[in-house]
Each structure stands twice: as C-alpha cells, then as structure tokens.
Enzyme design. Structure first.
Site, PDB file in Angstrom:
ATOM      1  N   ASP A 194       0.505  -1.118  -0.474  1.00 49.33           N
ATOM      2  CA  ASP A 194       0.175   0.236   0.136  1.00 49.33           C
ATOM      3  C   ASP A 194       1.302   1.373  -0.051  1.00 49.33           C
ATOM      4  O   ASP A 194       1.886   1.410   0.231  1.00 49.33           O
ATOM      5  CB  ASP A 194      -0.558  -0.064   0.887  1.00 49.33           C
ATOM      6  CG  ASP A 194      -1.952   1.268   1.359  1.00 49.33           C
ATOM      7  OD1 ASP A 194      -3.047   0.803   1.818  1.00 49.33           O
ATOM      8  OD2 ASP A 194      -1.865   2.191   0.768  1.00 49.33           O
ATOM      9  N   MET A 195       0.232   2.111  -1.386  1.00 48.63           N
ATOM     10  CA  MET A 195       1.278   3.278  -0.340  1.00 48.63           C
ATOM     11  C   MET A 195       0.944   4.499   0.349  1.00 48.63           C
ATOM     12  O   MET A 195       0.202   4.200   0.877  1.00 48.63           O
ATOM     13  CB  MET A 195       1.480   3.751  -2.902  1.00 48.63           C
ATOM     14  CG  MET A 195       1.564   2.687  -3.525  1.00 48.63           C
ATOM     15  SD  MET A 195       3.341   2.421  -3.786  1.00 48.63           S
ATOM     16  CE  MET A 195       4.105   3.892  -4.202  1.00 48.63           C
ATOM     17  N   ASP A 250      -3.354   1.970  -5.796  1.00 51.39           N
ATOM     18  CA  ASP A 250      -2.610   2.069  -4.426  1.00 51.39           C
ATOM     19  C   ASP A 250      -2.230   1.174  -3.435  1.00 51.39           C
ATOM     20  O   ASP A 250      -1.280   1.542  -2.531  1.00 51.39           O
ATOM     21  CB  ASP A 250      -2.305   3.851  -3.536  1.00 51.39           C
ATOM     22  CG  ASP A 250      -2.492   3.124  -2.584  1.00 51.39           C
ATOM     23  OD1 ASP A 250      -3.749   2.924  -2.326  1.00 51.39           O
ATOM     24  OD2 ASP A 250      -2.054   3.992  -1.164  1.00 51.39           O
ATOM     25  N   GLU A 251      -2.381  -0.500  -3.760  1.00 54.51           N
ATOM     26  CA  GLU A 251      -3.394  -1.675  -2.776  1.00 54.51           C
ATOM     27  C   GLU A 251      -3.006  -2.554  -3.754  1.00 54.51           C
ATOM     28  O   GLU A 251      -3.266  -2.900  -4.584  1.00 54.51           O
ATOM     29  CB  GLU A 251      -3.868  -0.924  -2.381  1.00 54.51           C
ATOM     30  CG  GLU A 251      -4.100  -2.071  -0.975  1.00 54.51           C
ATOM     31  CD  GLU A 251      -5.702  -1.673  -0.375  1.00 54.51           C
ATOM     32  OE1 GLU A 251      -6.219  -2.352   0.305  1.00 54.51           O
ATOM     33  OE2 GLU A 251      -6.535  -0.002  -0.535  1.00 54.51           O
TER      34      GLU A 251
END
Ligand code: TTP
Ligand code: MG
Length: 348
Positions: A9-10, A103-104
C-alpha cells in the site's frame, strides 16, 4: 504456515506524488482535495496528519487546523500514471497480483524463490528508485493478516506476521479493524460491550451470523486469524521473454545457437519461477540494418522446460534466412497459462 502473501500500500499516495512532482512542497504539510471550502480532503501526507487532518475531512476544517498547509487539487491522470508505473514494477516480480485500488495490491509470492523479506526490500527499493515513492508492505500467510501488517508500521513500513504472533496481535485490536466490520457495526458491537477482538472471540458463530448475516461467518474466521481467500489475479500476463543486443553484430550461427540455449534456460527458469507454461514460442532477430524478423510456433501442449524451448528456438532459427549480421536476438513465450493444477497437485 508459509509466509506467501504480501499486501502493498503506497504511503499517502496522491500527496506523495504531489511532493515528488513539486520539490518545493516536499516535507511540508500537503493536503490533496477539492479546493473550495465545501470540498473534502482526499488525502493528506504524514506531515499534515500531525495536525489531525485525514481523508474525508472538510477542507475548511483542515484549513483551520493547518492554515499554512499546501492545498493541492487532485490530478487523477497523474496518479493513474504513477500507479501504472508502480504496478509494472510489481509485475516484474510476479503475475499473481490482485490490484485492490489505485495504490494497493495483494501478491501471492508462493512461486518466488527469494526469502519474503529480501523480496520486499527489493520491491520497495525498486519502487523508490523508479518513482521516488515509499510504500508499506505486510507479509503473512493470508490476505487478512497481510493487510493488517501493511498498516502496522506506516509509512515506509515492513511488518511480518507469523502464526505464533497472531494471538498477541489480534486480541487487543478494536473490532473496527476487522474487515467486514464498518463504523456502524462497530457501534452496534460497542453497544453490547464488545470493543476488541478478544471480546468478539467470546461470541458464538451463530450469534455473529444473527448480527451480521452471512458476513458473520467470515468475521468468525478472521478474528481467529483464518482467511482462505485466494489472491485473485486481476491481469494476465500476455508474454514473457528474453532478448539481448550484441556489442558486435554477428552472422555466426553457432554464436546465435549458444545465445538461444542460454535464453531458453533463462526463459524456462523464469516461467517455472512464476508457475506458468506457454504454448507459443517466438524467435525475434534484428539485423544491423534494424530489419526485424520473427518466427513463431504454437504447440498443442503447454511447456516450460528448457530442452523443449531450446529445440523450438533452433527450429525457428532454421526458418529464418540470414543475409546480414545480427545485432539482436530474443525468444518469447506467449499463450500463457498459470499452472494452478500443478500447484493443486502438491496438496493431493
Ligand atoms: P489510502 O491508501 O487509503 O490512503 P493513502 O495512500 O493516501 O495513505 P496511507 O495508505 O499511507 O494511509 O488511499 C489511496 C489513495 O486513494 C489516496 O492517496 C487518495 C485516495 N483516496 C480517496 O480518494 N478517498 C478516500 O477517502 C481515501 C481514504 C483515499
Ligand atoms: Mg495508501
């Protein structure tokens, strides 16, 4: 249990992209969101979170908490672009990826021979070098625990959850942390004196089903650290290949064959490592005038063994008439199939 699932996850994704694209705001509180006072915060970087700012907060409230913050309007196209870049790095490591959001993602790393921690460091490093961004990664033996782990040491975190850690980690968690228990359900539970997973463990499966319907069954398992959900690959890789440009062009067939042997070995290794087979092998050559020729062969069966790949490459090489010196040669496998059956048979 094998630590074969990772969740990435960013960190403060949109805000980090903004910082990365605009060095002037790097390190300052950055808030991304609709800019009118009616707007809401989409995300805030960790600097801004220190002021108590979080996603979904009205902008006017954020501005009260942090008047000097950098307020930025979202640039979705740019975030999509960076997301693609991040995912293309992930796909360099495995195809078994389930993208959950921009983002995940979950990665099933069963087919990767590297140690999980070493792999995670490699991924994080590559993402940092190519995009300048940090991500947090959780490693465990199922999706629920991997996701919990990625959230554990945010930002720029790594956390491994092994089986023996599960009771200590799960028991004190607030019920809200269990996937499937939203804010409303959490309230309901709090209403009957259930605040933590430890409290939840005292409830029967029957009671949880009464309370949450079908989801009750899942919740019953999750709080015991059990989660059988598979990583659902969201994209299929179309091909996998190796190619190289020579320092000096050559028309020596023996040299070309030597390369094909090496590439067949690499390709076979790569396919096996990812647990995939291919049905089509393609040979590509480029001569010193940059003319490209390709030849393909599609089989009735799926293969990934070195000798088979090498034999076909040689056959294909025979089909090509070589007039000029060759400066690049490569082979590719396509028509790929994930060898799920092969994995299943391991358990039989
Ligand atoms: P998240 O991963 O939830 O949040 P984040 O990456 O900003 O921060 P972190 O993971 O470090 O806690 O969401 C990813 C992106 O999705 C986020 O940058 C912005 C967007 N987003 C929304 O548009 N609306 C929201 O309510 C949330 C939570 C995120
Ligand atoms: Mg994030």
């Amino acid at each position: 249990m094998e630590l074969n699932i990772i969740h990435v996850d960013m960190d403060a994704f949109y805000a980090s992209v903004e910082e990365q694209d605009n060095p002037k705001i790097k390190g300052l509180p950055v808030i991304v969101g609709g800019l009118s006072n009616h707007g809401i915060v989409t995300t805030a970087n960790y600097e801004a979170r220190k002021y108590g700012i979080h996603s979904a907060m009205p902008i006017f409230m954020a501005k009260k908490k942090c008047p000097k913050g950098c307020y930025v309007f979202p640039r979705m196209k740019r975030y999509q672009e960076v997301s693609k870049e991040v995912f293309s790095i992930l796909y360099e490591f495995t195809d078994l990826i389930e993208q959950v959001s921009i983002d995940e993602a979950y990665l099933d790393i069963s087919n990767i021979s590297m140690e999980p921690l070493e792999l995670v460091m490699k991924i994080k490093e590559k993402v940092m070098i190519d995009t300048g961004l940090t991500m947090s990664v959780g490693v465990s033996y199922n999706k629920f625990l991997a996701k919990l782990a990625s959230d554990w040491n945010k930002p720029d975190g790594i956390k491994v959850i092994t089986e023996d850690m599960v009771p200590n980690i799960l028991l004190p968690l607030p019920v809200r942390k269990v996937h499937g228990i939203g804010p409303k359900s959490a309230k309901k539970l709090n209403g009957i004196g259930v605040y933590t997973i430890e409290d939840l463990l005292g409830l029967s499966e029957y009671f949880l089903i009464e309370l949450f319907g079908k989801a009750g069954m899942e919740i019953y398992s999750r709080i015991r650290g059990i989660d059988y959900r598979k990583v659902n690959t969201t994209r299929e890789r179309k091909s996998l290949g190796v190619e190289r440009t020579f320092e000096e062009a050559t028309s020596d067939k023996k040299v070309l064959m030597k390369y094909l042997e090496r590439f067949s070995e690499e390709l076979s290794y790569d396919l096996k490592n990812r647990g995939i087979h291919g049905r089509t092998i393609t040979l590509k050559i480029k001569d010193e005038n940059f003319a490209v020729q390709t030849r393909s062969k599609t089989l009735n069966e799926y293969i990934n063994d070195l000798p088979q790949i090498f034999d076909i490459s040689l056959e294909l090489l025979e089909e090509i008439e070589i007039h000029n010196k060759i400066r690049l040669i490569g082979i590719t496998a396509s028509n790929l199939m994930t060898s799920e059956l092969e994995q299943l048979s391991l358990f039989d």
